[in-house]
Design a protein around this motif. Sequence first.
Motif, mmCIF file in Angstrom:
data_model
loop_
_atom_site.group_PDB
_atom_site.id
_atom_site.type_symbol
_atom_site.label_atom_id
_atom_site.label_comp_id
_atom_site.label_asym_id
_atom_site.label_seq_id
_atom_site.Cartn_x
_atom_site.Cartn_y
_atom_site.Cartn_z
ATOM 1 N N TYR A 68 12.488 8.836 -8.661
ATOM 2 C CA TYR A 68 11.708 9.761 -7.718
ATOM 3 C C TYR A 68 10.796 10.471 -8.310
ATOM 4 O O TYR A 68 9.901 10.716 -7.669
ATOM 5 C CB TYR A 68 13.026 10.497 -6.803
ATOM 6 N N GLN A 69 10.901 10.800 -9.444
ATOM 7 C CA GLN A 69 9.732 11.852 -9.901
ATOM 8 C C GLN A 69 8.455 10.898 -10.544
ATOM 9 O O GLN A 69 7.379 11.523 -10.771
ATOM 10 C CB GLN A 69 10.313 12.719 -11.178
ATOM 11 N N GLN A 70 8.835 9.381 -10.556
ATOM 12 C CA GLN A 70 7.642 8.815 -11.305
ATOM 13 C C GLN A 70 6.556 8.568 -10.585
ATOM 14 O O GLN A 70 6.570 8.705 -9.259
ATOM 15 C CB GLN A 70 8.255 7.179 -11.744
ATOM 16 N N GLU A 71 5.315 8.361 -11.147
ATOM 17 C CA GLU A 71 4.151 8.215 -10.135
ATOM 18 C C GLU A 71 4.128 6.684 -9.621
ATOM 19 O O GLU A 71 4.495 5.934 -10.339
ATOM 20 C CB GLU A 71 3.037 8.278 -11.154
ATOM 21 N N ALA A 72 3.971 6.896 -8.399
ATOM 22 C CA ALA A 72 4.216 5.425 -7.600
ATOM 23 C C ALA A 72 3.166 4.204 -8.186
ATOM 24 O O ALA A 72 3.696 3.122 -8.270
ATOM 25 C CB ALA A 72 3.902 5.793 -6.184
ATOM 26 N N GLY A 73 2.317 4.528 -8.675
ATOM 27 C CA GLY A 73 1.248 3.561 -9.347
ATOM 28 C C GLY A 73 1.899 2.808 -10.383
ATOM 29 O O GLY A 73 1.566 1.878 -10.662
ATOM 30 N N THR A 132 0.965 -1.280 0.064
ATOM 31 C CA THR A 132 0.017 0.126 0.162
ATOM 32 C C THR A 132 0.878 1.172 -0.036
ATOM 33 O O THR A 132 1.612 1.497 1.012
ATOM 34 C CB THR A 132 -1.118 0.107 1.212
ATOM 35 N N ILE A 133 0.847 1.858 -1.131
ATOM 36 C CA ILE A 133 1.645 3.119 -1.234
ATOM 37 C C ILE A 133 0.519 4.056 -1.954
ATOM 38 O O ILE A 133 -0.499 3.753 -2.123
ATOM 39 C CB ILE A 133 2.844 3.016 -2.025
ATOM 40 N N PHE A 134 0.702 5.361 -1.932
ATOM 41 C CA PHE A 134 -0.016 6.251 -2.661
ATOM 42 C C PHE A 134 0.355 6.288 -4.100
ATOM 43 O O PHE A 134 1.176 7.014 -4.455
ATOM 44 C CB PHE A 134 0.348 7.589 -1.863
ATOM 45 N N GLU A 135 -0.562 5.662 -4.568
ATOM 46 C CA GLU A 135 -0.365 5.647 -6.228
ATOM 47 C C GLU A 135 -0.458 6.851 -7.002
ATOM 48 O O GLU A 135 0.342 6.997 -7.808
ATOM 49 C CB GLU A 135 -1.501 4.653 -6.746
ATOM 50 N N ALA A 136 -1.513 7.658 -6.530
ATOM 51 C CA ALA A 136 -1.376 8.919 -7.234
ATOM 52 C C ALA A 136 -0.198 9.842 -7.215
ATOM 53 O O ALA A 136 -0.214 10.898 -7.928
ATOM 54 C CB ALA A 136 -2.978 9.770 -6.889
ATOM 55 N N LEU A 137 0.639 9.646 -6.052
ATOM 56 C CA LEU A 137 1.528 10.528 -5.949
ATOM 57 C C LEU A 137 2.880 9.921 -6.327
ATOM 58 O O LEU A 137 2.882 8.960 -6.623
ATOM 59 C CB LEU A 137 1.901 10.853 -4.464
ATOM 60 N N GLU A 175 7.067 12.101 -3.384
ATOM 61 C CA GLU A 175 5.961 12.623 -2.464
ATOM 62 C C GLU A 175 5.629 11.630 -1.449
ATOM 63 O O GLU A 175 5.323 11.912 -0.340
ATOM 64 C CB GLU A 175 4.798 13.139 -3.329
ATOM 65 N N ASN A 176 5.569 10.307 -1.858
ATOM 66 C CA ASN A 176 5.453 8.997 -0.982
ATOM 67 C C ASN A 176 6.304 9.335 0.402
ATOM 68 O O ASN A 176 6.064 9.177 1.407
ATOM 69 C CB ASN A 176 5.562 7.898 -1.632
ATOM 70 N N LEU A 177 7.544 9.386 0.064
ATOM 71 C CA LEU A 177 8.595 9.319 0.917
ATOM 72 C C LEU A 177 8.354 10.666 1.720
ATOM 73 O O LEU A 177 8.346 10.636 3.127
ATOM 74 C CB LEU A 177 9.910 9.290 0.221
ATOM 75 N N GLY A 205 7.781 -5.099 -7.390
ATOM 76 C CA GLY A 205 8.982 -5.440 -6.502
ATOM 77 C C GLY A 205 9.321 -3.864 -6.036
ATOM 78 O O GLY A 205 9.608 -3.646 -4.946
ATOM 79 N N GLN A 206 9.327 -2.882 -6.827
ATOM 80 C CA GLN A 206 9.518 -1.519 -6.700
ATOM 81 C C GLN A 206 8.732 -0.864 -5.535
ATOM 82 O O GLN A 206 9.066 -0.214 -4.691
ATOM 83 C CB GLN A 206 9.686 -0.549 -8.097
ATOM 84 N N LYS A 207 7.369 -1.461 -5.957
ATOM 85 C CA LYS A 207 6.351 -1.032 -4.926
ATOM 86 C C LYS A 207 6.653 -1.174 -3.545
ATOM 87 O O LYS A 207 6.566 -0.718 -2.520
ATOM 88 C CB LYS A 207 5.130 -1.387 -5.363
ATOM 89 N N GLN A 208 7.036 -2.705 -3.300
ATOM 90 C CA GLN A 208 7.241 -3.321 -2.166
ATOM 91 C C GLN A 208 8.503 -2.343 -1.283
ATOM 92 O O GLN A 208 8.592 -2.150 -0.320
ATOM 93 C CB GLN A 208 7.582 -4.717 -2.096
ATOM 94 N N TRP A 209 9.534 -2.017 -2.319
ATOM 95 C CA TRP A 209 10.857 -1.436 -1.635
ATOM 96 C C TRP A 209 10.139 0.112 -1.191
ATOM 97 O O TRP A 209 10.790 0.478 -0.373
ATOM 98 C CB TRP A 209 12.054 -1.333 -2.752
ATOM 99 N N LEU A 210 9.704 0.578 -2.235
ATOM 100 C CA LEU A 210 9.033 2.139 -1.759
ATOM 101 C C LEU A 210 8.413 1.967 -0.704
ATOM 102 O O LEU A 210 8.554 2.968 0.441
ATOM 103 C CB LEU A 210 8.138 2.477 -2.789
#
Lengths: 364, 278
Positions: free
Chosen positions: B173-178, B123-128, B132-134, B183-188
Amino acid sequence: MLTQRLLLSDRGGMLVLGLVVLMAIIVPICNLAVPGDSPLHVSNFTVGLLGKFLCFALLALSVDLIWGYAGILSLGHGAFFTLGGYGMGMYLMRQIGDRGVYGHPELMDFMVVLNWQELPWYWQGFDMFWFAMLMVLLVPGLLALAFGWLAFRSRVTGVYFAIITQALTYALMLAFFRNEMGFGGNNGLNDFKEILGFDLAAQATRVGLFIASAIALVLGYLACRYIVTSRAGRVIVSIRDAESRTRFCGYQVESYKLWLFVFSAMLAAVAGALYVPQVGIINPGEFAPLNSIEMVVWVATGGRGTLFGAIVGAFSVNYAKTFFTTYSPETWLFILGGLFVLVTLLLPKGIVGLFDRFRRKGEK
Amino acid sequence: MNPLNRLRETWRPDQVFDLVQPTPTFDKSLDTKHGPILYVEDVSVSFDGFKALNNLNLYIDDGELRCIIGPNGAGKTTMMDVITGKTKPDSGSVYFGQRINLLKLSEHAIARGGIGRKFQKPTIFEALSVFENLELATASNKHVWYTLNHHLSGEQRDRIDEVLTQIGLTNHYQQEAGALSHGQKQWLEIGMLLVQNPRVLLVDEPVAGMTGEEVEHTAQLLTSLKGRHSVIVVEHDMAFVRSIANKVTVLHQGSVLAEGSMDQVQSDPRVVEVYLGE
Ligand SMILES: Nc1ncnc2c1ncn2[C@@H]1O[C@H](COP(=O)(O)OP(=O)(O)O)[C@@H](O)[C@H]1O
Ligand SMILES: [Mg+2]
């Protein structure tokens, strides 16, 4: 830097605000300075209509802020709008003085009819403009604070929240219908004479109110932009998208929801306060649950979660409403319902989203 | 509960008004003199009569990396829910250090106080954006009025950069998290825990659905945290657990079945039975 953040990075918003400002300049000139027989003349009726739409746009903004950004569907924003309207109405009533039908120096006509001897405590102070305006903000703000506090801390969300907000506005409607409440019962407050000493029947005053509404809309828009572009704004969007993640990041989710709700309620109240002197009446009918649902339809039609979409929606749906209610009043409700279904199914991002799609196609 | 207490509970101001919220001063009083940083004692949780946790006892040492394994439904996620304040247990106690009673704190207070959690489903903030998530997760004042008017400080930005390197997402870092890969989502999400500078990290099934290479990368990431943070990892993947853990706890039907090194645990006949009987 603030201009960059609030305006330049928001092209749609700049366009819409630009149009609002343009309208606020051109319409008064074309109404007051251009002679009536010129094709460029804007009629008094149109000025009144656009002034109303400006208030609705501000109201739509408040709904979009809470629904579009925080994902909280309030079907009770009409309550805050109307309370704001009553606050202004009470000030305007006190300005009538002894010029009422019964000529009582202090009491309103409806109080005389009720055989009341003195002004109720809650009407005190409303003869002062600053006090009335303070109440316009405070009463709806405090109501939203108390209501939101109870609802959010019990983690009431989604449909349940929407239903209890409907109940809130409905309960207020029933209460205000009662004569003993002291707000004029089902006739509400009307027959206003002047505001801040200006004659409300004079066209110059009406144009002044029109301009004031446009200014309020622009300021309201910028305030909303300030919120949604701040770090708090990103927290709010995060709450909408992943509430428990936000909680586990250490944010007190309820508190964010609550303050946004309170701000949104106060914005709606300002819209109501500007609306009342322009239409010349406020009555409990404005609390009707259907009104609050209509506001959501404006936002959905314009495009949710963009702020400027709310303004576009408020203008277009209300323009359509004026058109249809003039030619065939019975059909309006069906059209409204149909519109909502159509927008939900075909245009999830509203009119604004449609333009976006065209632009992207054009770029390809 | 008597009526007075119930009334008090209903109107607890700290539930909503963070202005009157006592700021958790965890670090000052966090006492790990005796070894463990987390004490879970005799905790039971039942859902409609079903005991998801049954007198669970668990002690996690400061700086330790602990793996928790167990069949589906063993209560691993529920255990994390209890520690992070999401679920209140029917009985038992949960202490952070020797003095802080976690059962008295709400989710956001526990998170602010230094216990970070990664969910089973990313669960990350997909729209950000990744940054911005960090930014949102970063340890800082998290009150409404503060976040409305303040940007991150230089130090906080530096910390985010550091974590971006650690989780290997500097170029994203500028990419939209969604739009990140699974795997990258898990790391984020792990990164979002790290910027909170937590003392304890609870990581629920970090390698589910990852490719072999990603699993390896995750193992490196988690072992690198050992010492600076206490890390509790819940995982099914035995090879993965073997590659990172020195101490393993086996959970079964809501209580601890066995505890020890991977070899000890795997040769325990009761554990073999549970896993083979599945
Ligand atoms: N909110 C809940 N309501 C009812 N039952 C639940 C709830 N949460 C978990 N359970 C049950 O508790 C047991 C333990 O679940 P969980 O902790 O998710 O297991 P694990 O993570 O070890 O697979 C499961 O049988 C699950 O069905
Ligand atoms: Mg689980």
